[in-house]
Design a protein around this motif. Structure first.
Motif, PDB file in Angstrom:
ATOM      1  N   VAL A 127      11.825 -27.073   3.420  1.00 41.21           N
ATOM      2  CA  VAL A 127      12.936 -26.810   2.951  1.00 41.21           C
ATOM      3  C   VAL A 127      13.560 -27.048   1.652  1.00 41.21           C
ATOM      4  N   LEU A 128      13.570 -28.248   1.305  1.00 40.80           N
ATOM      5  CA  LEU A 128      13.797 -28.631  -0.027  1.00 40.80           C
ATOM      6  C   LEU A 128      13.109 -28.187  -1.097  1.00 40.80           C
ATOM      7  N   LEU A 129      11.843 -28.285  -0.977  1.00 40.30           N
ATOM      8  CA  LEU A 129      10.709 -27.500  -1.967  1.00 40.30           C
ATOM      9  C   LEU A 129      10.829 -26.098  -2.057  1.00 40.30           C
ATOM     10  N   VAL A 130      11.157 -25.531  -0.944  1.00 39.41           N
ATOM     11  CA  VAL A 130      11.345 -23.801  -1.101  1.00 39.41           C
ATOM     12  C   VAL A 130      12.649 -23.654  -2.034  1.00 39.41           C
ATOM     13  N   VAL A 131      13.683 -24.272  -1.640  1.00 36.62           N
ATOM     14  CA  VAL A 131      14.799 -24.341  -2.329  1.00 36.62           C
ATOM     15  C   VAL A 131      14.678 -24.601  -3.995  1.00 36.62           C
ATOM     16  N   LEU A 132      13.889 -25.790  -4.170  1.00 39.01           N
ATOM     17  CA  LEU A 132      13.712 -26.006  -5.555  1.00 39.01           C
ATOM     18  C   LEU A 132      12.735 -24.972  -6.165  1.00 39.01           C
ATOM     19  N   PHE A 133      11.952 -24.222  -5.380  1.00 37.28           N
ATOM     20  CA  PHE A 133      11.168 -23.124  -6.071  1.00 37.28           C
ATOM     21  C   PHE A 133      11.812 -22.096  -6.475  1.00 37.28           C
ATOM     22  N   CYS A 134      12.977 -21.735  -5.656  1.00 39.07           N
ATOM     23  CA  CYS A 134      13.918 -20.696  -5.999  1.00 39.07           C
ATOM     24  C   CYS A 134      14.811 -21.226  -6.935  1.00 39.07           C
ATOM     25  N   VAL A 135      15.303 -22.322  -7.238  1.00 39.69           N
ATOM     26  CA  VAL A 135      16.023 -22.764  -8.189  1.00 39.69           C
ATOM     27  C   VAL A 135      15.328 -22.961  -9.521  1.00 39.69           C
ATOM     28  N   ILE A 136      14.309 -23.115  -9.627  1.00 42.99           N
ATOM     29  CA  ILE A 136      13.434 -23.265 -10.744  1.00 42.99           C
ATOM     30  C   ILE A 136      13.118 -21.586 -11.315  1.00 42.99           C
ATOM     31  N   GLY A 137      12.895 -20.712 -10.174  1.00 44.28           N
ATOM     32  CA  GLY A 137      12.738 -19.316 -10.625  1.00 44.28           C
ATOM     33  C   GLY A 137      13.860 -18.668 -11.131  1.00 44.28           C
ATOM     34  N   ARG A 138      15.104 -19.105 -10.486  1.00 45.64           N
ATOM     35  CA  ARG A 138      16.661 -18.565 -11.140  1.00 45.64           C
ATOM     36  C   ARG A 138      16.730 -19.149 -12.399  1.00 45.64           C
ATOM     37  N   ARG A 139      16.663 -20.620 -12.646  1.00 41.39           N
ATOM     38  CA  ARG A 139      16.880 -20.987 -13.887  1.00 41.39           C
ATOM     39  C   ARG A 139      15.758 -20.329 -15.028  1.00 41.39           C
ATOM     40  N   SER A 140      14.520 -20.248 -14.637  1.00 44.62           N
ATOM     41  CA  SER A 140      13.655 -19.455 -15.681  1.00 44.62           C
ATOM     42  C   SER A 140      14.092 -18.497 -16.228  1.00 44.62           C
ATOM     43  N   HIS A 141      14.809 -17.505 -15.295  1.00 40.16           N
ATOM     44  CA  HIS A 141      15.193 -16.295 -15.692  1.00 40.16           C
ATOM     45  C   HIS A 141      16.824 -16.304 -16.153  1.00 40.16           C
ATOM     46  N   GLU A 142      17.290 -17.470 -16.268  1.00 35.62           N
ATOM     47  CA  GLU A 142      18.591 -17.728 -16.973  1.00 35.62           C
ATOM     48  C   GLU A 142      19.628 -16.927 -16.083  1.00 35.62           C
ATOM     49  N   GLU A 143      19.414 -17.110 -14.738  1.00 38.50           N
ATOM     50  CA  GLU A 143      20.328 -16.590 -13.817  1.00 38.50           C
ATOM     51  C   GLU A 143      21.355 -17.714 -13.145  1.00 38.50           C
ATOM     52  N   ALA A 144      22.515 -17.318 -12.689  1.00 37.81           N
ATOM     53  CA  ALA A 144      23.402 -18.134 -12.221  1.00 37.81           C
ATOM     54  C   ALA A 144      22.605 -18.968 -11.092  1.00 37.81           C
ATOM     55  N   ILE A 145      22.371 -20.165 -10.815  1.00 38.09           N
ATOM     56  CA  ILE A 145      21.704 -20.818  -9.881  1.00 38.09           C
ATOM     57  C   ILE A 145      22.384 -20.925  -8.513  1.00 38.09           C
ATOM     58  N   LEU A 146      23.530 -21.702  -8.424  1.00 42.18           N
ATOM     59  CA  LEU A 146      24.487 -21.468  -7.237  1.00 42.18           C
ATOM     60  C   LEU A 146      24.810 -20.041  -6.769  1.00 42.18           C
ATOM     61  N   ALA A 147      25.327 -19.122  -7.645  1.00 34.07           N
ATOM     62  CA  ALA A 147      25.666 -17.961  -7.268  1.00 34.07           C
ATOM     63  C   ALA A 147      24.927 -17.123  -6.634  1.00 34.07           C
ATOM     64  N   GLY A 148      23.475 -17.272  -6.934  1.00 32.21           N
ATOM     65  CA  GLY A 148      22.496 -16.207  -6.326  1.00 32.21           C
ATOM     66  C   GLY A 148      21.334 -16.825  -5.565  1.00 32.21           C
ATOM     67  N   LEU A 149      21.626 -18.076  -5.149  1.00 31.10           N
ATOM     68  CA  LEU A 149      20.450 -18.935  -4.610  1.00 31.10           C
ATOM     69  C   LEU A 149      20.462 -18.393  -3.184  1.00 31.10           C
ATOM     70  N   LEU A 150      21.283 -18.226  -2.401  1.00 32.25           N
ATOM     71  CA  LEU A 150      20.903 -17.608  -1.188  1.00 32.25           C
ATOM     72  C   LEU A 150      20.275 -16.327  -1.169  1.00 32.25           C
ATOM     73  N   HIS A 151      20.799 -15.521  -2.114  1.00 35.94           N
ATOM     74  CA  HIS A 151      20.082 -14.101  -2.209  1.00 35.94           C
ATOM     75  C   HIS A 151      18.584 -14.329  -2.589  1.00 35.94           C
ATOM     76  N   THR A 152      18.125 -15.264  -3.301  1.00 38.45           N
ATOM     77  CA  THR A 152      16.728 -15.465  -3.672  1.00 38.45           C
ATOM     78  C   THR A 152      16.226 -16.301  -2.749  1.00 38.45           C
ATOM     79  N   ALA A 153      16.768 -17.254  -1.867  1.00 35.73           N
ATOM     80  CA  ALA A 153      15.935 -18.217  -1.038  1.00 35.73           C
ATOM     81  C   ALA A 153      15.825 -17.579   0.223  1.00 35.73           C
ATOM     82  N   TRP A 154      16.615 -16.659   0.780  1.00 37.57           N
ATOM     83  CA  TRP A 154      16.494 -16.181   2.208  1.00 37.57           C
ATOM     84  C   TRP A 154      15.282 -15.670   2.622  1.00 37.57           C
ATOM     85  N   PRO A 155      14.622 -14.805   1.678  1.00 36.48           N
ATOM     86  CA  PRO A 155      13.267 -14.462   2.034  1.00 36.48           C
ATOM     87  C   PRO A 155      12.250 -15.431   2.294  1.00 36.48           C
ATOM     88  N   PHE A 156      12.114 -16.410   1.474  1.00 35.09           N
ATOM     89  CA  PHE A 156      11.191 -17.253   1.783  1.00 35.09           C
ATOM     90  C   PHE A 156      11.573 -18.611   2.664  1.00 35.09           C
TER      91      PHE A 156
END
Length: 126
Positions: A15-44
């Motif tokens: 779980v931590l590694l999947v969340v980290l994958f999503c955080v890295i992805g959001r960060r690499s696209h300069e998107e707000a990490i916490l604001a959209g993390l659930l949106h990015t992480a739920w499919p994975f």
């Protein structure tokens, strides 16, 4: 105690590694990490859960050989990785999120490194 190591520890790590994958992805696209993390992480995260259930059910086909162990690279890790990727991408499609070929390649590679890599390291150490 050993049973919880076979279950709880690997689930938490995954779980931590999947969340980290999503955080890295959001960060690499300069998107707000916490604001959209659930949106990015739920499919994975859903794909990860499906993978854990599938890996467990597959292990029940031959329980006499060895009890289920979430730290195993094969077949457990492979089932969890492939499910996380395939189900995650399918849910991104149905929810209108992007699934460009380059993203699929990056996601497959990073998720393999994360979900299979720690299991391979544990196997090598043991």
């Amino acid at each position: 105690m050993l049973r919880s190591v076979r279950w709880l520890g690997p689930i938490v790590v995954d779980v931590l590694l999947v969340v980290l994958f999503c955080v890295i992805g959001r960060r690499s696209h300069e998107e707000a990490i916490l604001a959209g993390l659930l949106h990015t992480a739920w499919p994975f995260a859903t794909g990860l859960a499906v993978g854990w259930v599938a890996a467990y059910l597959l292990s029940r086909r031959r329980p006499e050989t060895e009890p289920f162990n979430g730290m195993r690279l094969r077949p457990t890790g492979l089932v969890i990785w492939s499910s996380t990727l395939v189900v995650g991408m399918a849910l991104r499609v149905v929810s209108g999120q992007g699934t460009a070929v380059s993203f699929i390649i990056v996601a497959a590679s990073v998720l393999a490194l994360f979900l299979l890599g720690w299991r391979a390291a544990v196997r090598a150490i043991n």
